[in-house]
Design an enzyme around this catalytic site. Structure first.
Site, mmCIF file in Angstrom:
data_model
loop_
_atom_site.group_PDB
_atom_site.id
_atom_site.type_symbol
_atom_site.label_atom_id
_atom_site.label_comp_id
_atom_site.label_asym_id
_atom_site.label_seq_id
_atom_site.Cartn_x
_atom_site.Cartn_y
_atom_site.Cartn_z
ATOM 1 N N ASP A 164 39.798 40.762 42.419
ATOM 2 C CA ASP A 164 38.785 41.711 42.888
ATOM 3 C C ASP A 164 39.198 42.428 44.168
ATOM 4 O OD1 ASP A 164 37.451 40.814 40.705
ATOM 5 O OD2 ASP A 164 36.144 39.454 41.810
ATOM 6 N N GLU A 196 39.923 29.611 38.221
ATOM 7 C CA GLU A 196 40.586 28.890 39.345
ATOM 8 C C GLU A 196 40.363 27.392 39.245
ATOM 9 O OE1 GLU A 196 38.791 31.758 39.623
ATOM 10 O OE2 GLU A 196 40.651 32.890 39.707
ATOM 11 N N ASP A 249 39.101 34.736 32.817
ATOM 12 C CA ASP A 249 38.719 35.014 34.203
ATOM 13 C C ASP A 249 38.048 33.765 34.783
ATOM 14 O OD1 ASP A 249 38.243 36.536 36.479
ATOM 15 O OD2 ASP A 249 36.315 37.270 35.745
HETATM 16 C C1 GLC Z 1 35.259 38.683 38.209
HETATM 17 C C2 GLC Z 1 36.534 39.365 37.754
HETATM 18 C C3 GLC Z 1 36.229 40.810 37.415
HETATM 19 C C4 GLC Z 1 35.131 40.863 36.357
HETATM 20 C C5 GLC Z 1 33.899 40.138 36.826
HETATM 21 C C6 GLC Z 1 32.832 40.042 35.748
HETATM 22 O O1 GLC Z 1 34.833 39.211 39.411
HETATM 23 O O2 GLC Z 1 37.561 39.274 38.686
HETATM 24 O O3 GLC Z 1 37.385 41.469 36.978
HETATM 25 O O4 GLC Z 1 34.822 42.184 36.047
HETATM 26 O O5 GLC Z 1 34.244 38.821 37.233
HETATM 27 O O6 GLC Z 1 33.293 39.396 34.629
#
Ligand code: GLC
Length: 804
Positions: free
Chosen positions: A469, A397, A394
């Site tokens: 998100d 980017e 995650d």
């Molecule tokens: C980001 C991700 C989400 C995750 C969060 C905490 O917002 O997109 O899916 O739960 O980070 O890790």
């Protein structure tokens, strides 16, 4: 006199000659170098750089070199024509312009006569004539509708928390689009990792165009065939998604975050107690010690090994989140070893770049450096040893608080060297690659599951993707469907959204509708944000729980069909969820926004993702005959139908003549009643050609023949079904095949000429929702196939011919 041209607004200049070297043709121009390359019978590549620059032979997206292809190069009055069996590219010499035609002589794509390829400063542009009828589709994870005409988009991977319905850019960049004009299709892939911009007639009626800010222009043009052929050709060029572990096709439960260990185990146990099938549970950032990668929070998870073992023993797979930022902390192993090996991205003065994210101030591994990828992979050793086979990348980017990494940061770019301007869009992809390759080294015989938020063209080779998100609303649920379908048009097959919505709170109706759509999405994952309401299938009341269970079970029932669709995807690049543009691009109705949430799930199932609040909705069915999956009701295609859409069902239709393999679901993948394979045969006048694929679901034995593949050919008009002999060396545990005849009046069924006993059964794919179903009277159920002919035969690997 008005001053006309800014000297920076430059054309290519006069063409003074050209040279042919094998499949490459190089043009000499006053202001640039242009190279044309025959890449395959249906693909040509055009590259442009400044006159003193050289072409870079490096790409993170493209995995194939040019294929040896016969072509002709013919001189014309205006220049030349390059011809292959599948396309003609007209090249005008003065000024240099390209025009792509199909073999019927239709112009698919033509440079704007005046501007063609030109530049402003270091930025390259290619202006293409805009036709009245031209439709643009593709570009991957982009908001908006199927037809992108009149809109523009940029590629810059962005942490788009709670994005709006029109926001751009989002998390991934896949600069591949297709155009549809005069009854033909073309494709364009612009292999630039910079912040490229695509304009499909926004703010002007004269041309469509794309621009890349630096590094020259490198484009691949595709011709021949329809949308499906284009996407497959793009898959040939940039790779396909590997066959995933079968468990990753089961239901996956996530939240930000489940902790402590007891809570995670409780959630897992509740699935089993309530007999709601589930295969995966996620650990979001709270499992770590102060969000430090490759650590455990010992207070909340005092015995990680025993905890993971307990989940595995319940037949749950564990997926852990791993973000890129490595906390700057003296003595912390990942920080110390990364620093010692000098693997973090730097400023040009040689100091490490620091940015803030969950753990506080972090350094960022340079995933475009082979040594970093190697080191990164090794960090997973203890997680892999515990039996964790799922990894979630995650924030790649990459994002840091403030969301603006300085452009001057430097990356290795696999020896090419690049600043953040060029490396940004591949950072997530290279992180996913480092993860996937690292795990493969640690667990060479076991298929792993990698999920990544950011990506670039070719990311499908390393990871599944989800749309980040999103928000808990009907509009967002439908936007998610469009995103998934657009991602499929850019070769991303294993995709999904946060079911129930990440930001905000769903109501029970929205949640259940979303679960139904999720059951027909490649990645089937529920997820929600920190401090939001509980969002497991049982958290929205009894009715929502029953509906969710029904659809999760239906998903598991469809596993043989779904696993085959994933296999097909790994072979030819066709995504599992397909926009109607794949098969019906020449039906103009499908571009009507009202039908933009209808799609094919695999080759033969049409899903209409409808909103959660209207009990009756209009649905367009493309040509052919369609059957309601739940009760077999027959519908004529090429028409709009008004369909009941009560909350307990999602409208799903089966294509005429289809053969859908199913099984009785269990509580997790591998728990099913695998001694029986169900083949559901639907009436029709067409020929359905598909296959059934299966293997052990976990290892790479399939690469060496350890699989079963059987062709399925149903000729609806002459009423014959052929089940091919089993290819491969894996033996199915099935003992018998049950054949269900839908919409077929069966006087007599013969297998290999021998008459069979036929019995009649009612078939139910979803159960009545006991106390809530307004139709349920304890007897006849509206979502039930009344008396379907059934024939049971022994399962054996030889070919079977069935006539009815
Ligand atoms: C980001 C991700 C989400 C995750 C969060 C905490 O917002 O997109 O899916 O739960 O980070 O890790």
């Amino acid at each position: 006199m008005r001053r006309r041209l800014d000297p920076a607004n430059q054309a290519l200049g006069p063409c003074t000659g050209h040279q042919i070297d094998g499949q490459k043709i190089t043009f000499e121009l006053a202001e640039a170098r242009v190279e044309l390359q025959v890449y395959r019978h249906d693909i040509v590549r055009i590259r442009v750089v400044g006159k003193d620059e050289s072409f870079e032979d490096f790409s993170y997206a493209v995995i194939r070199g040019p294929e040896k292809t016969e072509f002709q190069w013919t001189v014309t009055d205006a220049g030349w024509v390059l011809s292959t069996n599948s396309l003609d590219l007209y090249v005008q010499a003065q000024p240099l312009r390209f025009q792509l035609k199909d073999k019927a002589g239709k112009t698919l794509l033509a440079d704007d006569a005046a501007f063609g390829i030109s530049r402003i400063g270091r930025e390259w542009y290619n202006y293409k004539e805009l036709r009245d009828d031209e439709i643009f589709i593709g570009l991957g994870e982009k908001t908006g509708h199927l037809n992108r005409r009149g809109k523009w988009y940029q590629h810059w991977n962005t942490d788009a928390f709670a994005y709006g319905e029109e926001d751009d850019p989002l998390y991934m960049s896949t600069p591949f689009y297709m155009g549809i004009t005069q009854g033909a299709v073309y494709g364009v892939f612009v292999d630039s990792t910079y912040r490229s911009i695509f304009n499909f007639g926004a703010s002007n009626h004269r041309f469509s165009y794309f621009q890349v800010p630096d590094g020259g222009l490198d484009q691949y043009l595709f011709a021949s065939g329809g949308v499906s052929e284009m996407v497959q050709a793009y898959g040939w060029l940039t790779g396909t998604a590997p066959l995933p572990p079968k468990w990753s096709l089961g239901y996956q439960q996530c939240r930000y975050s489940y902790y402590p260990d007891k809570e995670v185990l409780n959630v897992a146990r509740t699935f089993r107690e309530k007999h709601i099938p589930c295969d995966v549970i996620y650990l979001d950032i709270h499992y770590m010690d102060q969000y430090k990668l490759f650590t455990w929070n010992n207070k909340e998870f005092p015995d990680p090994e025993a905890f993971v073992r307990a989940l595995l023993d319940m037949n749950f797979q564990v997926v852990v989140i791993i973000d890129p930022g490595v906390k700057v902390e003296v003595g912390y192993h990942a920080y110390e070893s990364g620093k010692e090996k000098d693997l973090f991205v730097k400023f040009p003065d040689g100091t490490y770049y620091s940015g803030d994210v969950w753990p506080g101030t972090c350094h960022f591994p340079d995933f475009t450096l082979e040594d970093t990828r190697q080191w990164w992979g090794e960090q997973f050793a203890s997680l892999a040893k515990m039996g964790i086979k799922g990894y979630w990348n995650d924030m790649n980017e990459p994002v840091t608080w403030g969301k603006k990494l300085p452009d001057l940061i430097e990356f290795d770019f696999d020896g090419q060297g690049a600043t953040h301007r060029k490396a940004h869009n591949v950072y997530g992809m290279q992180m996913a690659r480092a993860t996937a390759e690292g795990i493969k080294k640690l667990m060479p015989d076991t298929r792993a599951f990698v999920l990544s938020r950011a990506g670039y063209s070719g990311s499908q080779r390393y990871a599944a993707s989800w749309t980040g998100d999103n928000s808990a609303s009907d509009d967002h649920m439908l936007l998610g469907v469009r995103l998934m379908l657009n991602m499929g048009l850019a070769g991303l097959s294993f995709t999904g959204v946060d079911i129930g919505g990440f930001v905000g709170e769903a109501n029970p109706q929205l949640f259940t509708r979303w679960m139904q759509i999720g059951a027909f999405s490649p990645l089937f994952r529920g997820h929600t944000m920190i401090n939001s309401r509980d969002s497991e299938p049982w958290s929205y009341g009894e009715e929502a729980e029953e509906i969710s269970r029904n659809f999760i079970r239906l998903r598991y029932r469809l596993m043989p069909y779904l696993y085959t669709a994933f296999h097909e995807s790994s072979e030819n690049g066709l995504p599992v969820t397909r926009s109607l543009a794949f098969d019906y691009w020449n039906d103009s109705h499908i571009f009507d926004r009202r039908w933009g949430h209808e799609y094919l799930f695999g080759p033969a199932i049409l899903v209409a993702a409808v909103n959660s609040w209207m009990p009756i909705q209009k649905i367009y069915l493309p040509h052919g005959i369609w059957y309601n999956l739940y009760n077999g009701q027959k519908y004529a295609g090429a028409q709009v139908h008004t369909i009941d859409t009560p909350r307990e069902v999602l409208p799903v239709f089966v294509k005429e003549s289809a053969v859908i393999p199913m099984q009785m679901p269990g509580e997790f993948v591998g728990d099913e009643k695998s001694d029986t394979l169900d083949l559901h045969l639907f009436a029709g006048y067409t020929t359905y050609q598909g296959y059934l694929y299966n293997d052990d679901g976990n290892t790479y034995a399939f690469e060496n023949g350890g699989y079963e593949k059987r062709s399925l050919k149903h000729d609806g008009a002459s009423k014959v079904l052929h089940i091919g002999a089993s290819e491969g060396q894996w033996t199915s545990p099935a003992k018998e095949i049950r054949l269900f005849f839908h919409g077929i009046e069966t006087a007599e069924v013969r297998i290999n000429g021998v008459k069979q006993a036929v019995r009649y059964e009612k078939v139910r794919f979803i159960e009545p929702i006991s106390n809530f179903d307004p139709f349920f009277q304890g007897g006849e159920h509206p979502w039930e196939h009344a008396h379907v002919a059934v024939v049971t035969i022994g399962y054996h690997s030889a070919a079977i011919e069935l006539s009815y």
